[in-house]
Design an enzyme around this catalytic site. Structure first.
Site: not given
Ligand code: CDV
Length: 307
Positions: A46, A106, A123, A142, A168, A193
């Site tokens: 990501e 994103n 996303k 975000e 993510c 991330n």
């Molecule tokens: N980049 C993300 O989406 N990170 C989230 C954190 C904030 C929990 C994740 O689900 O990994």
């Protein structure tokens, strides 16, 4: 057999001061390594081109926009597309997308082996908050910098199979996998991330974070009889540690490859997409076994309600 040799190209930390050109050079080095192993597809994380900028609170939109890409490919990223095309490898990576009409997403993309973008995902499940939060150990903005994705969860016919993307935090939601599962997905690819520590619960560190990470990926894979390829941006970015633990999970829910470092690292596995068939035709044969008359709440409400 329908083999897809996939490379999960974990990236180590990217500092705030690091240029896109420097990151792209690192991505190309991983791509070359993948070519040496005859990979068909290489998946990067990501927001692969920059540091994880949503940890930084910004009030000037012009400054925010410096983290976004108004074109893809652009001059900084073109060498990656060119090398992937020359090597005949399909690639996928995430970036912050600024659309011509000013929307911020994103985003991740999928190319074919000729370097053409054949799939785009934005996303859907944006974590975090949209204003500075003094109660958190660090920010996760975000919701401030991105709009929720507007493309749903499509899948694409690619590399002889059915491929879907998410990003993510999406991986923690069963709906993500099931919507793609209902389209016959055979490989879900995603980057992440994930801070190594919960910003709102300091005692939740890397061990528990890794447990949840594997739990959701393995469940999503098994319950939808699909491969899942999850790729980290890992390590210490300007004092902010990110979880590693890139994995490839088979349709049985088993981890078949896992990264060992917090740096740039390629893991790979030959995924036989025919291995998805057994689950799809037996315990997770959706057509025979799903009971949609009982699932109304899934789409009619968001929060918890009784009655
Ligand atoms: N980049 C993300 O989406 N990170 C989230 C954190 C904030 C929990 C994740 O689900 O990994």
């Amino acid at each position: 057999m329908r083999p897809v040799h996939v490379g999960a190209a974990q990236l180590g930390p990217i500092q705030k001061a690091e240029s896109r050109e420097a990151v792209v050079a690192r991505m190309i080095a991983l791509l070359e390594e993948a070519a040496g192993k005859s990979c068909d597809l290489v998946v990067f994380p990501e927001l692969a081109l920059t540091t994880f900028f949503p940890r930084w609170y910004m009030t000037d939109q012009a400054e925010v926009d410096t983290w976004f890409e108004a074109e893809m490919p652009n001059a900084a990223v073109q060498p990656l597309f060119d090398r992937a095309k020359a090597l005949g490898i399909a690639i996928s990576f995430g970036y912050a997308e600024l659309t011509p009409d000013g929307h911020h997403f994103n985003t991740s993309i999928l190319t074919d082996r000729e370097g053409n973008i054949v799939g785009k995902y934005r996303k859907v499940h944006l974590p975090g908050h949209d204003e500075f939060d003094p109660d958190r150990a660090f920010q996760h903005l975000e919701k401030r910098y991105f709009e929720p994705g507007d493309l749903g969860f499509p899948v694409w016919d690619a590399l002889g199979g059915v491929i879907g993307m998410c990003i993510c935090n999406d991986r923690r939601w069963p709906e993500t996998y099931r919507v793609m599962g209902l389209q016959g997905v055979e490989m879900v690819i995603l980057g992440y991330n994930t801070p190594s520590v919960n910003s709102q619960k300091g005692q939740e560190g890397p061990e528990e974070r890794l447990f949840h990470h594997r739990l959701v990926l393995q469940a999503g894979a098994y319950q939808n009889a699909t491969f899942v390829v999850a790729v980290a941006k890992a390590g210490d970015e300007d004092g902010h540690p990110l979880l590693a633990g890139s994995v490839i999970v088979d349709p049985n829910g088993k981890v078949v490859a896992e990264s060992k470092t917090e740096g740039d690292e390629l893991i790979d596995y030959v995924c036989d997409l025919d291995e998805t068939v057994f689950g799809k035709e037996t315990i997770f044969d959706f057509k025979r076994h799903r009971r949609v008359e009982h699932y109304g709440r899934i789409t009619s409400q968001t929060g918890v309600e009784r009655a």
